[in-house]
Design an enzyme around this catalytic site. Structure first.
Site, PDB file in Angstrom:
ATOM      1  CB  VAL A  71      64.093 -27.352 -83.836  1.00 39.02           C
ATOM      2  CG1 VAL A  71      65.165 -26.426 -83.318  1.00 39.02           C
ATOM      3  CG2 VAL A  71      64.638 -28.693 -84.258  1.00 39.02           C
ATOM      4  CE1 TYR A  72      62.771 -32.386 -85.812  1.00 35.40           C
ATOM      5  CE2 TYR A  72      61.626 -34.199 -84.765  1.00 35.40           C
ATOM      6  CZ  TYR A  72      62.687 -33.720 -85.515  1.00 35.40           C
ATOM      7  OH  TYR A  72      63.641 -34.602 -85.971  1.00 35.40           O
TER       8      TYR A  72
END
Ligand SMILES: NC(=O)c1ccc[n+]([C@@H]2O[C@H](COP(=O)([O-])OP(=O)(O)OC[C@H]3O[C@@H](n4cnc5c(N)ncnc54)[C@H](OP(=O)(O)O)[C@@H]3O)[C@@H](O)[C@H]2O)c1
Length: 345
Positions: free
Chosen positions: A61-62
């Site tokens: 998700v980064y």
């Protein structure tokens, strides 16, 4: 660099590792953390490797995959010199199966992470949070398959409650599946809740802590002080609400004490705050965050020396808070239920 055992596993991890949530800056939220591009990432990776810091932490998700992509390019040709940790569980799209720890989602996400990272295995694969809507058996059986196939070396939890982790350990044991050996947890001088439940559990169950946001979500930097506005460049302008909540008075008391200890030791505030964490039980690695080279170099010098017992006690006292129930109650009966770190006097 000192290398520590990751919980009940044979893997040695560096006491300091590098978190690369600052790589990419692909969304408004992550842009506020940092926007490290591939060239700068290569330099930061080399600085880490020169210091013996060979573990890099990222997540799918980064920056919606961009952090993994930048890390993958930055480590090209060096894969066998380092360890990669990444994660899945949080939302990657708008579909009903674009999140969670189901077999469907995890298979899709691991394949995506491997591709972005340009590798065929991940050293530490984390469940970023607990998914209470997927059977724990389904998650762990899927993770076990990853380990047996060689695509994942070790599995870890992140942001679990004590019972989430305990149930997971018990399911792994029941079926003889791979077991979580690490827990990526928030722990800092302005957030010691980890000590109440998860640290005693980690001691009992031999789980190694991988500490995230060791500077309290970018607060223990020396730039945030009583009666002063936030510095112009701080991720807190845009992200304070999303991180750990810290009461102002607690923060300022801790910063005052950090200031005093920094003067005594000739170290900086981040270095003292990180060194305090290095001395806590169960900590396998502290995941450093750094927007740039200067911050990284400063933080890398947090290891290789030790605060004195008196300095640790001062910091313990300044950061002590009354725990919630049942922990305040348990503190009255420590003879048979010892606390993992001394209580502040
Ligand atoms: N598992 C999870 O749920 C989770 C959650 C969060 C983070 N993480 C992991 O933990 C890593 C570290 O988290 P974090 O970035 O929140 O850690 P942190 O140590 O609490 O904060 C790092 C931030 O503090 C400031 N800073 C750091 N060193 C400094 C120095 N020497 N002087 C001045 N300012 C300094 C920088 O922000 P400014 O320049 O903006 O001041 C930097 O981005 C992440 O990259 C990620 O890998 C995991």
């Amino acid at each position: 660099m000192e290398y520590r055992q990751l919980g009940y596993s044979g893997l040695k991890v560096p006491a300091l590792s590098f978190g690369v949530a600052t790589f990419g800056g692909g969304t408004e939220f992550f842009k506020a953390w940092g926007q490290t591009d591939v060239d700068e990432a290569r330099r930061l990776v080399d600085i880490c490797l020169d210091a013996g810091v060979n573990l890099f932490d990222t997540a799918n998700v980064y920056s919606v995959g961009l952090s993994e992509e930048v890390l993958g390019k930055a480590i090209a040709g060096k894969r066998n010199q380092l360890l990669i940790s990444t994660k899945a569980t949080f939302k990657m799209g708008d579909g009903p199966n674009d999140l969670g720890s189901s077999r469907f989602h995890l298979i899709q996400q691991l394949e995506g992470s491997l591709k972005r990272l340009g590798t065929d295995y991940v050293d530490i694969y984390h469940m970023h949070g607990f998914d209470a809507t997927t059977p724990v058996e389904e998650t762990l059986e899927t993770l076990d398959t990853f380990v047996r196939s060689g695509k994942v070396r070790y599995i870890a939890a992140s942001n679990f409650s004590g019972w989430h982790l305990q149930k997971s350990l018990s399911v792994s044991e029941r079926y003889g599946w791979a077991r979580y050996v690490g827990h990526q947890v928030y722990y800092s001088l302005v957030g010691r809740e980890y000590e109440w439940e998860l640290m005693p559990q980690a001691l009992d169950q031999k789980i190694g802590a991988l500490v995230w946001s060791p500077l309290g979500w970018g607060r223990l930097t020396g730039k945030i002080r009583r009666g002063q506005p936030l510095p112009e460049q701080s991720r807190l302008h845009k992200t304070a609400e999303n991180g750990p909540p810290v009461p102002d008075e607690l923060l300022y008391n801790v910063v005052d004490t950090l200031d005093a200890v920094a003067k005594e030791t000739g170290k900086t505030i981040p270095q003292v705050a990180l060194n305090w964490l290095l001395q806590r039980p169960t900590v396998s690695t502290i995941i450093l965050g750094a927007r740039n080279e200067e911050q990284l170099k400063q933080n890398l010098a947090a290891a290789g020396w030790n605060l004195t017992a008196e300095q640790v006690a001062k910091l313990d006292a300044a950061s002590d808070v009354t725990p919630i129930y049942p922990y305040w109650h348990q503190r009255q009966f420590t003879e048979r239920n010892p606390v993992p770190v001394p209580l502040a006097k």
